[in-house]
Scaffold this motif. Structure first.
Motif, short mmCIF file in Angstrom:
data_model
loop_
_atom_site.label_atom_id
_atom_site.label_comp_id
_atom_site.label_asym_id
_atom_site.label_seq_id
_atom_site.Cartn_x
_atom_site.Cartn_y
_atom_site.Cartn_z
N VAL A 201 0.84 -1.20 0.00
CA VAL A 201 0.00 0.00 0.00
C VAL A 201 0.88 1.25 0.00
O VAL A 201 0.62 2.19 -0.75
CB VAL A 201 -0.96 0.02 1.20
N LEU A 202 1.90 1.25 0.83
CA LEU A 202 2.79 2.42 0.90
C LEU A 202 3.51 2.65 -0.43
O LEU A 202 3.65 3.79 -0.86
CB LEU A 202 3.80 2.26 2.04
N ASN A 203 3.95 1.59 -1.05
CA ASN A 203 4.67 1.73 -2.33
C ASN A 203 3.74 2.10 -3.47
O ASN A 203 4.08 2.93 -4.32
CB ASN A 203 5.41 0.43 -2.66
N LYS A 204 2.57 1.52 -3.52
CA LYS A 204 1.63 1.78 -4.61
C LYS A 204 0.95 3.14 -4.45
O LYS A 204 0.76 3.85 -5.42
CB LYS A 204 0.56 0.66 -4.64
N GLY A 205 0.60 3.45 -3.22
CA GLY A 205 -0.14 4.68 -2.98
C GLY A 205 0.75 5.91 -2.83
O GLY A 205 0.24 7.03 -2.76
N GLY A 206 2.05 5.69 -2.76
CA GLY A 206 2.95 6.82 -2.58
C GLY A 206 2.82 7.49 -1.23
O GLY A 206 3.18 8.64 -1.06
#
Length: 68
Positions: A61-66
């Motif tokens: 989530v952190l990587n995809k959502g920035g």
């Protein structure tokens, strides 16, 4: 149904599925918030596999959502 039966593992796994659905729909903040809430539940259940999975999901989530 898990709520009515007071089945803690079922409630937690349902919440995990909902968090994943949020992630897939692009609702990253909501997904991350729910994952943060279910992590302590898996810790109470001593479910090491699910604890690791939640951490991996949070990372996704952190990587995809920035979000950082």
């Amino acid at each position: 149904m898990a709520v009515n039966l007071r089945y803690k593992r079922g409630q937690t796994e349902a919440s995990h599925s909902i968090a994943y659905a949020f992630y897939k729909r692009g609702l990253y903040a909501e997904s991350l918030e729910l994952l943060g809430k279910i992590l302590p539940r898996y810790e109470e259940l001593n479910d090491t596999e699910k604890i690791i999975q939640v951490h991996l999901d949070m990372s996704d989530v952190l990587n995809k959502g920035g979000l950082r």
